[in-house]
Motif scaffolding. Structure first.
Motif, mmCIF file in Angstrom:
data_model
loop_
_atom_site.group_PDB
_atom_site.id
_atom_site.type_symbol
_atom_site.label_atom_id
_atom_site.label_comp_id
_atom_site.label_asym_id
_atom_site.label_seq_id
_atom_site.Cartn_x
_atom_site.Cartn_y
_atom_site.Cartn_z
ATOM 1 N N LEU A 86 0.827 -1.204 0.000
ATOM 2 C CA LEU A 86 0.000 0.000 0.000
ATOM 3 C C LEU A 86 0.862 1.255 0.000
ATOM 4 O O LEU A 86 0.618 2.199 -0.773
ATOM 5 C CB LEU A 86 -0.926 -0.013 1.218
ATOM 6 C CG LEU A 86 -1.826 1.215 1.399
ATOM 7 C CD1 LEU A 86 -2.746 1.403 0.201
ATOM 8 C CD2 LEU A 86 -2.648 1.081 2.681
ATOM 9 N N ASN A 87 1.884 1.286 0.852
ATOM 10 C CA ASN A 87 2.765 2.450 0.889
ATOM 11 C C ASN A 87 3.556 2.596 -0.400
ATOM 12 O O ASN A 87 3.801 3.722 -0.864
ATOM 13 C CB ASN A 87 3.717 2.345 2.085
ATOM 14 C CG ASN A 87 3.070 2.761 3.393
ATOM 15 O OD1 ASN A 87 3.100 3.925 3.771
ATOM 16 N ND2 ASN A 87 2.474 1.799 4.082
ATOM 17 N N LEU A 88 3.965 1.483 -0.988
ATOM 18 C CA LEU A 88 4.653 1.525 -2.280
ATOM 19 C C LEU A 88 3.757 2.139 -3.344
ATOM 20 O O LEU A 88 4.201 2.986 -4.133
ATOM 21 C CB LEU A 88 5.076 0.113 -2.683
ATOM 22 C CG LEU A 88 5.678 -0.051 -4.084
ATOM 23 C CD1 LEU A 88 7.003 0.688 -4.188
ATOM 24 C CD2 LEU A 88 5.866 -1.536 -4.405
ATOM 25 N N ALA A 89 2.498 1.728 -3.382
ATOM 26 C CA ALA A 89 1.565 2.268 -4.369
ATOM 27 C C ALA A 89 1.319 3.759 -4.139
ATOM 28 O O ALA A 89 1.227 4.541 -5.099
ATOM 29 C CB ALA A 89 0.253 1.494 -4.326
ATOM 30 N N VAL A 90 1.210 4.167 -2.882
ATOM 31 C CA VAL A 90 1.024 5.593 -2.575
ATOM 32 C C VAL A 90 2.231 6.394 -3.043
ATOM 33 O O VAL A 90 2.089 7.478 -3.642
ATOM 34 C CB VAL A 90 0.785 5.786 -1.066
ATOM 35 C CG1 VAL A 90 0.847 7.267 -0.691
ATOM 36 C CG2 VAL A 90 -0.560 5.202 -0.660
ATOM 37 N N ALA A 91 3.438 5.890 -2.775
ATOM 38 C CA ALA A 91 4.652 6.594 -3.198
ATOM 39 C C ALA A 91 4.715 6.718 -4.718
ATOM 40 O O ALA A 91 4.987 7.800 -5.257
ATOM 41 C CB ALA A 91 5.882 5.863 -2.664
ATOM 42 N N ASP A 92 4.471 5.612 -5.423
ATOM 43 C CA ASP A 92 4.501 5.656 -6.888
ATOM 44 C C ASP A 92 3.415 6.571 -7.437
ATOM 45 O O ASP A 92 3.617 7.272 -8.433
ATOM 46 C CB ASP A 92 4.336 4.247 -7.455
ATOM 47 C CG ASP A 92 5.567 3.381 -7.249
ATOM 48 O OD1 ASP A 92 6.661 3.937 -7.043
ATOM 49 O OD2 ASP A 92 5.444 2.139 -7.287
ATOM 50 N N LEU A 93 2.258 6.575 -6.790
ATOM 51 C CA LEU A 93 1.160 7.436 -7.223
ATOM 52 C C LEU A 93 1.545 8.907 -7.091
ATOM 53 O O LEU A 93 1.267 9.722 -7.989
ATOM 54 C CB LEU A 93 -0.086 7.130 -6.390
ATOM 55 C CG LEU A 93 -1.383 7.841 -6.779
ATOM 56 C CD1 LEU A 93 -1.830 7.423 -8.173
ATOM 57 C CD2 LEU A 93 -2.482 7.534 -5.758
ATOM 58 N N CYS A 94 2.184 9.267 -5.988
ATOM 59 C CA CYS A 94 2.607 10.651 -5.787
ATOM 60 C C CYS A 94 3.718 11.055 -6.756
ATOM 61 O O CYS A 94 3.780 12.209 -7.197
ATOM 62 C CB CYS A 94 3.061 10.853 -4.345
ATOM 63 S SG CYS A 94 1.741 10.736 -3.117
ATOM 64 N N VAL A 95 4.592 10.119 -7.095
ATOM 65 C CA VAL A 95 5.652 10.416 -8.065
ATOM 66 C C VAL A 95 5.043 10.784 -9.409
ATOM 67 O O VAL A 95 5.366 11.818 -10.010
ATOM 68 C CB VAL A 95 6.611 9.217 -8.211
ATOM 69 C CG1 VAL A 95 7.532 9.415 -9.418
ATOM 70 C CG2 VAL A 95 7.449 9.044 -6.949
ATOM 71 N N VAL A 96 4.169 9.925 -9.928
ATOM 72 C CA VAL A 96 3.598 10.195 -11.253
ATOM 73 C C VAL A 96 2.657 11.394 -11.213
ATOM 74 O O VAL A 96 2.455 12.059 -12.249
ATOM 75 C CB VAL A 96 2.876 8.951 -11.800
ATOM 76 C CG1 VAL A 96 3.849 7.795 -11.964
ATOM 77 C CG2 VAL A 96 1.695 8.535 -10.919
ATOM 78 N N ALA A 97 2.078 11.710 -10.053
ATOM 79 C CA ALA A 97 1.174 12.850 -9.950
ATOM 80 C C ALA A 97 1.900 14.175 -10.159
ATOM 81 O O ALA A 97 1.261 15.180 -10.520
ATOM 82 C CB ALA A 97 0.474 12.855 -8.591
ATOM 83 N N THR A 98 3.219 14.218 -9.945
ATOM 84 C CA THR A 98 3.973 15.450 -10.159
ATOM 85 C C THR A 98 4.384 15.647 -11.617
ATOM 86 O O THR A 98 4.815 16.744 -11.986
ATOM 87 C CB THR A 98 5.248 15.460 -9.296
ATOM 88 O OG1 THR A 98 6.129 14.397 -9.714
ATOM 89 C CG2 THR A 98 4.918 15.295 -7.826
#
Length: 389
Positions: A86-98
């Motif tokens: 879950l934390n991995l997905a959140v981190a990757d999601l925030c990366v691509v969101a920028t």
């Protein structure tokens, strides 16, 4: 992470000039320079980068958003290795969101119209989450091996939950600390080659080359030199710890474990290799040439863009290949409104049946699953593995 040191706007600045004297009292770009003609046109190259980043943004947003939604929607009374996923997905999601921010800057010729606060904030969000993504991959490799090697001891499940939650907090704090040098030097400075400001690091004027080289080396160490050996060693140990079951199951488990290692290597090695070459050039270890300068300009940004593909691959490797996640996805999406018909209960029963197909044995689901069974079965560990635990 690296976008803050050799960010996308640096491509436009360094394409037209080369730092030969070490900089004046303000910025690396305001120095005595030697013109080097780029091998690729500005417009064509920047448009290719924009297309690639938009693709990564769309795929990464959809895939990681789905993973986060499924993990938050499905409540399990199980021990919590899925916290790392879950934390991995959140981190990757925030990366691509920028990424839309960088694309917007590229479409304006590298200018940064959002102000200095947004410059620092966007880079901080990108850097923290990219470090977090890499660190969580390393944590997962260690946790999975330790869980497999020690599961026969039936450790306290509650203690494991608390430990994993503390580890998640520490990972985020470490990612924040690793991002501080990246963000501290960022400023929105007036460009000497075009109207408007650019978002770029401004290092101390006495030794700017050494500062930039030091920051880049920290990226290489924290982003690859330390995590990759950890990921490789513990996943290889996990592959060796798989006890004899069916040859097909054992082979499938090892292929997935190998995929974890190979994908990380393929995505991140090219960028860090080029970043290391650029650092050596900054320190004058490599002799200057326009060919080298043009190569580094193009290679840094292409390999950096390619490294972000990892944010799109992670949801597939760590979720879609997992049987439990696929069942959760079917329940959450396909049979969301069908609990009264018994279809969701039928899926639950099918999942439990397949999970117990091998009596007290290690299967692909039990070793590689992010969602482990409610009762931790005693694994048959080979003789000598985990002795003394």
């Amino acid at each position: 992470m690296s976008l803050s040191v050799h960010d996308l706007t640096e491509l436009l600045e360094l394409w037209e000039e080369l730092n030969l004297t070490g900089g004046d009292n303000h910025n690396l770009s305001h120095v005595e320079t030697l013109k080097c003609r780029g091998a690729v046109g500005h417009s064509a190259f920047l448009h290719v980068l924009c297309v690639l980043y938009v693709f990564i943004f769309l795929v990464g947003l959809a895939a990681n958003g789905l993973v986060v939604w499924v993990n938050l929607r499905v409540h399990r009374n199980r021990y919590e290795t899925h916290l790392y996923v879950l934390n991995l997905a959140v981190a990757d999601l925030c990366v691509v969101a920028t990424l839309p921010v960088w694309v917007a800057s590229l479409l304006q010729g590298g200018r940064w119209p959002f102000g200095e606060s947004a410059c620092r904030l966007a880079h901080l969000v990108f850097s923290v989450n990219l470090f977090g993504s890499i660190f969580f991959l390393a944590c997962m490799s260690v946790d999975r091996y330790v869980s497999a090697a020690r599961s026969a001891d039936a450790p306290d499940s509650r203690r494991k939950k608390v430990a994993r939650r503390l580890i998640c907090v520490l990972v985020w704090l470490l990612a924040l600390a690793a991002s501080v040098p990246d963000t501290y030097f960022l400023q929105a400075v007036q460009s000497s080659h075009r109207d408007g400001a650019v978002c770029r690091p401004v290092y101390p004027p006495d030794n700017p080359r050494e500062w930039m080289a030091g920051v880049q080396l920290s990226f290489v160490v924290l982003g690859f030199a330390l995590p990759f050996p950890i990921i490789s060693v513990f996943y290889l140990l996990l592959a060796a710890a798989i006890p004899p079951s069916s040859d097909r199951e054992r082979r499938a488990s090892r292929l997935i474990i190998l995929a974890y290692i190979v994908v990380f290597l393929v995505c991140w090695l090219p960028f860090h290799a080029v970043l290391l070459l650029d650092t050596l050039a900054l320190l004058n270890v490599l002799p200057f040439s326009c060919r080298l300068e043009n190569f580094l300009d193009v290679a840094l940004h292409l390999t950096q863009c390619f490294s972000l593909v990892h944010c799109c691959v992670n949801p597939v490797l760590y979720n879609l290949l997992n049987r439990s996640y696929r069942y959760d996805l079917m329940k959450a999406v396909i049979f969301r409104y069908s609990t009264k018909t018994g279809l969701a209960r039928l899926i639950d029963g099918s999942s439990e049946t397949e999970s117990s197909a091998v009596d007290n044995g290690v299967t692909l689901g039990s070793l590689l699953s992010e969602q482990e069974p409610q009762q931790e079965p005693a694994l048959r560990i080979p003789q000598g593995l985990g002795a003394g635990d």
